[in-house]
Scaffold this motif. Structure first.
Motif, PDB file in Angstrom:
ATOM      1  N   MET A  47       0.868  -1.178   0.000  1.00  0.00           N
ATOM      2  CA  MET A  47       0.000   0.000   0.000  1.00  0.00           C
ATOM      3  C   MET A  47       0.900   1.221   0.000  1.00  0.00           C
ATOM      4  SD  MET A  47      -2.225  -1.657   2.990  1.00  0.00           S
ATOM      5  CE  MET A  47      -0.657  -2.340   3.492  1.00  0.00           C
ATOM      6  N   PHE A  83       3.053  -5.249   3.717  1.00  0.00           N
ATOM      7  CA  PHE A  83       2.605  -6.138   4.781  1.00  0.00           C
ATOM      8  C   PHE A  83       2.674  -7.570   4.264  1.00  0.00           C
ATOM      9  CE2 PHE A  83      -0.504  -8.639   7.078  1.00  0.00           C
ATOM     10  CZ  PHE A  83      -0.161  -8.347   8.392  1.00  0.00           C
ATOM     11  N   ALA A  88       1.383 -10.971   4.484  1.00  0.00           N
ATOM     12  CA  ALA A  88       0.213 -11.678   5.022  1.00  0.00           C
ATOM     13  C   ALA A  88       0.442 -13.193   5.083  1.00  0.00           C
ATOM     14  CB  ALA A  88      -1.024 -11.369   4.179  1.00  0.00           C
ATOM     15  N   SER A 114      -8.638 -13.635  13.381  1.00  0.00           N
ATOM     16  CA  SER A 114      -8.894 -12.614  12.373  1.00  0.00           C
ATOM     17  C   SER A 114      -7.582 -11.958  11.952  1.00  0.00           C
ATOM     18  CB  SER A 114      -9.847 -11.570  12.962  1.00  0.00           C
ATOM     19  OG  SER A 114     -10.105 -10.583  12.007  1.00  0.00           O
ATOM     20  N   GLY A 115      -7.386 -11.836  10.645  1.00  0.00           N
ATOM     21  CA  GLY A 115      -6.172 -11.205  10.130  1.00  0.00           C
ATOM     22  C   GLY A 115      -4.993 -12.136   9.986  1.00  0.00           C
ATOM     23  N   SER A 116      -5.186 -13.450  10.238  1.00  0.00           N
ATOM     24  CA  SER A 116      -4.061 -14.384  10.203  1.00  0.00           C
ATOM     25  C   SER A 116      -3.671 -14.798   8.779  1.00  0.00           C
ATOM     26  CB  SER A 116      -4.393 -15.622  11.043  1.00  0.00           C
ATOM     27  OG  SER A 116      -5.580 -16.227  10.602  1.00  0.00           O
ATOM     28  N   GLY A 117      -4.553 -14.526   7.803  1.00  0.00           N
ATOM     29  CA  GLY A 117      -4.202 -14.840   6.414  1.00  0.00           C
ATOM     30  C   GLY A 117      -5.077 -15.888   5.740  1.00  0.00           C
ATOM     31  N   THR A 139      -8.229 -15.749   4.357  1.00  0.00           N
ATOM     32  CA  THR A 139      -8.833 -15.345   3.085  1.00  0.00           C
ATOM     33  C   THR A 139      -7.753 -15.158   2.017  1.00  0.00           C
ATOM     34  OG1 THR A 139     -10.761 -14.374   4.136  1.00  0.00           O
ATOM     35  CG2 THR A 139     -10.210 -13.542   1.953  1.00  0.00           C
ATOM     36  N   GLU A 158     -15.900 -18.995   5.282  1.00  0.00           N
ATOM     37  CA  GLU A 158     -16.926 -18.786   6.310  1.00  0.00           C
ATOM     38  C   GLU A 158     -18.344 -18.950   5.758  1.00  0.00           C
ATOM     39  OE1 GLU A 158     -16.211 -16.212   9.467  1.00  0.00           O
ATOM     40  OE2 GLU A 158     -14.302 -15.477   8.637  1.00  0.00           O
ATOM     41  N   HIS A 208     -14.345 -19.947  11.915  1.00  0.00           N
ATOM     42  CA  HIS A 208     -13.901 -19.554  13.243  1.00  0.00           C
ATOM     43  C   HIS A 208     -14.428 -20.523  14.294  1.00  0.00           C
ATOM     44  CE1 HIS A 208     -12.057 -15.654  12.511  1.00  0.00           C
ATOM     45  NE2 HIS A 208     -13.007 -15.409  11.631  1.00  0.00           N
TER      46      HIS A 208
HETATM   47  N1  LIG Z   1      -5.720  -6.090  -0.205  1.00  0.00           N
HETATM   48  C1  LIG Z   1      -5.011  -5.941   0.915  1.00  0.00           C
HETATM   49  N2  LIG Z   1      -4.142  -4.945   1.083  1.00  0.00           N
HETATM   50  C2  LIG Z   1      -3.415  -4.816   2.186  1.00  0.00           C
HETATM   51  N3  LIG Z   1      -3.482  -5.658   3.238  1.00  0.00           N
HETATM   52  C3  LIG Z   1      -4.339  -6.672   3.144  1.00  0.00           C
HETATM   53  C4  LIG Z   1      -5.149  -6.871   1.992  1.00  0.00           C
HETATM   54  N4  LIG Z   1      -5.927  -7.970   2.203  1.00  0.00           N
HETATM   55  C5  LIG Z   1      -5.586  -8.413   3.420  1.00  0.00           C
HETATM   56  N5  LIG Z   1      -4.646  -7.656   4.004  1.00  0.00           N
HETATM   57  C6  LIG Z   1      -4.044  -7.859   5.323  1.00  0.00           C
HETATM   58  O1  LIG Z   1      -3.507  -9.181   5.365  1.00  0.00           O
HETATM   59  C7  LIG Z   1      -3.783  -9.800   6.620  1.00  0.00           C
HETATM   60  C8  LIG Z   1      -4.546 -11.100   6.398  1.00  0.00           C
HETATM   61  O2  LIG Z   1      -5.843 -10.797   5.905  1.00  0.00           O
HETATM   62  P1  LIG Z   1      -6.907 -11.920   5.606  1.00  0.00           P
HETATM   63  O3  LIG Z   1      -8.087 -11.266   4.988  1.00  0.00           O
HETATM   64  O4  LIG Z   1      -6.259 -12.996   4.837  1.00  0.00           O
HETATM   65  O5  LIG Z   1      -7.243 -12.431   7.084  1.00  0.00           O
HETATM   66  P2  LIG Z   1      -8.297 -13.519   7.581  1.00  0.00           P
HETATM   67  O6  LIG Z   1      -7.541 -14.560   8.309  1.00  0.00           O
HETATM   68  O7  LIG Z   1      -9.155 -13.959   6.446  1.00  0.00           O
HETATM   69  O8  LIG Z   1      -9.155 -12.679   8.659  1.00  0.00           O
HETATM   70  P3  LIG Z   1     -10.736 -12.779   9.006  1.00  0.00           P
HETATM   71  O9  LIG Z   1     -10.888 -13.956   9.907  1.00  0.00           O
HETATM   72  O10 LIG Z   1     -10.987 -11.480   9.748  1.00  0.00           O
HETATM   73  O11 LIG Z   1     -11.516 -12.874   7.742  1.00  0.00           O
HETATM   74  C9  LIG Z   1      -4.539  -8.770   7.452  1.00  0.00           C
HETATM   75  O12 LIG Z   1      -3.642  -8.144   8.312  1.00  0.00           O
HETATM   76  C10 LIG Z   1      -5.060  -7.785   6.415  1.00  0.00           C
HETATM   77  O13 LIG Z   1      -5.138  -6.495   6.954  1.00  0.00           O
END
Ligand SMILES: Nc1ncnc2c1ncn2[C@@H]1O[C@H](COP(=O)(O)OP(=O)(O)OP(=O)(O)O)[C@@H](O)[C@H]1O
Ligand SMILES: [Mg+2]
Length: 237
Positions: free
Chosen positions: A15, A20, A22, A42-45, A47, A169, A201
């Motif tokens: 960005m 970052f 992920a 949440s945020g672990s990666g 998605t 999910e 989750h």
């Molecule tokens: N397009 C993006 N640009 C910048 N950072 C991103 C982007 N998509 C995800 N992230 C960051 O990457 C990390 C992992 O995101 P991700 O969506 O894979 O988490 P998640 O495990 O699916 O979380 P949740 O359970 O909340 O859905 C997070 O810190 C998120 O802020």
């Protein structure tokens, strides 16, 4: 057969000046008959990983082979083609088209694949029967319950007979009874040979799967068989 083989996959989001990471080196193999729960905070990666497996995004580093084909270096168009052929998606928010009937929603991927109308209809009717929605073909999504909407989404994901069904999910918007029903449907499809990956989750949703992969801060924290797998009792209502 190995359907998904990821090796040393990293994903860096950029960005502006900020980067970052992920995913920090994920290696994962999923075999044809497997049903896997992907869990983690949440945020672990989760998605991010699903988007890479689903060819919606590409790794920054590492390799990916899908059904034996190295898909790491494919062009955008080639990836779209492989994605349409091999991957079925189910999302938390269903993503149905509100003005199309149940039948038409299920026909959409077949339309994009260029399948002629009569075969399209036939296949859509067949998968709707498969998910227990015969008789609802003419309904609009708004005329269905949450669980029925999700079953339409599953039917749509199945029309092209994907090698892998990815569900991020899928039960997040459903009550626990309906969620269990959708999980039983996934189990039945898995028993028929489709590999299934479900992000969740909830421990009781993960219990329907044979293997639990836990991800934390972009790493796989643990990966192993689920000793408590709950088997379906009876069919889907
Ligand atoms: N397009 C993006 N640009 C910048 N950072 C991103 C982007 N998509 C995800 N992230 C960051 O990457 C990390 C992992 O995101 P991700 O969506 O894979 O988490 P998640 O495990 O699916 O979380 P949740 O359970 O909340 O859905 C997070 O810190 C998120 O802020
Ligand atoms: Mg997510």
């Amino acid at each position: 057969m190995t359907v998904v083989r990821l090796e040393g996959v990293r994903k860096v989001y950029r960005m502006g000046e900020v980067e970052f990471e992920a995913l920090k080196g994920v290696s994962l193999e999923i075999a044809q008959g497997e049903m896997v729960a992907l869990m983690g905070p949440s945020g672990s990666g989760k998605t991010t990983l699903m988007q890479i497996i689903g060819l919606l995004d590409r790794p920054t580093a590492g390799t990916y082979a899908l059904a034996g084909q190295d898909v790491t270096a494919l062009s955008e168009n080639q990836r779209a083609e492989v994605r349409n052929r091999q991957i079925g998606f189910v999302f938390q928010a269903f993503h149905l088209l509100p003005r199309l009937s149940v039948l038409e929603n299920v026909e959409v991927p077949l339309m994009y694949a260029g399948v002629p109308a009569p075969q399209r209809r036939e296949r859509a009717v067949e998968v709707l029967r498969r998910v227990g929605l015969s008789g609802k073909e003419r309904h609009l999504p708004s005329q269905l319950s949450g669980g029925q909407k999700q079953r339409v989404a599953v039917a749509r994901a199945l029309t092209l007979r994907p090698a892998v069904l990815l569900a991020d999910e899928p039960t997040g918007n459903l009550d626990s009874h309906t969620a269990a029903e959708v999980m039983r449907l996934f189990q039945e499809l898995n028993d028929e040979g489709t590999a299934v990956v479900v992000v969740t989750h909830e421990a009781d949703i993960a219990e329907h799967t044979g293997r639990i992969v836990r991800i934390r801060d972009g790493f796989i924290e643990s990966d192993g068989p689920n000793p408590h797998r709950r088997r379906p009792v009876g069919g889907v209502a």
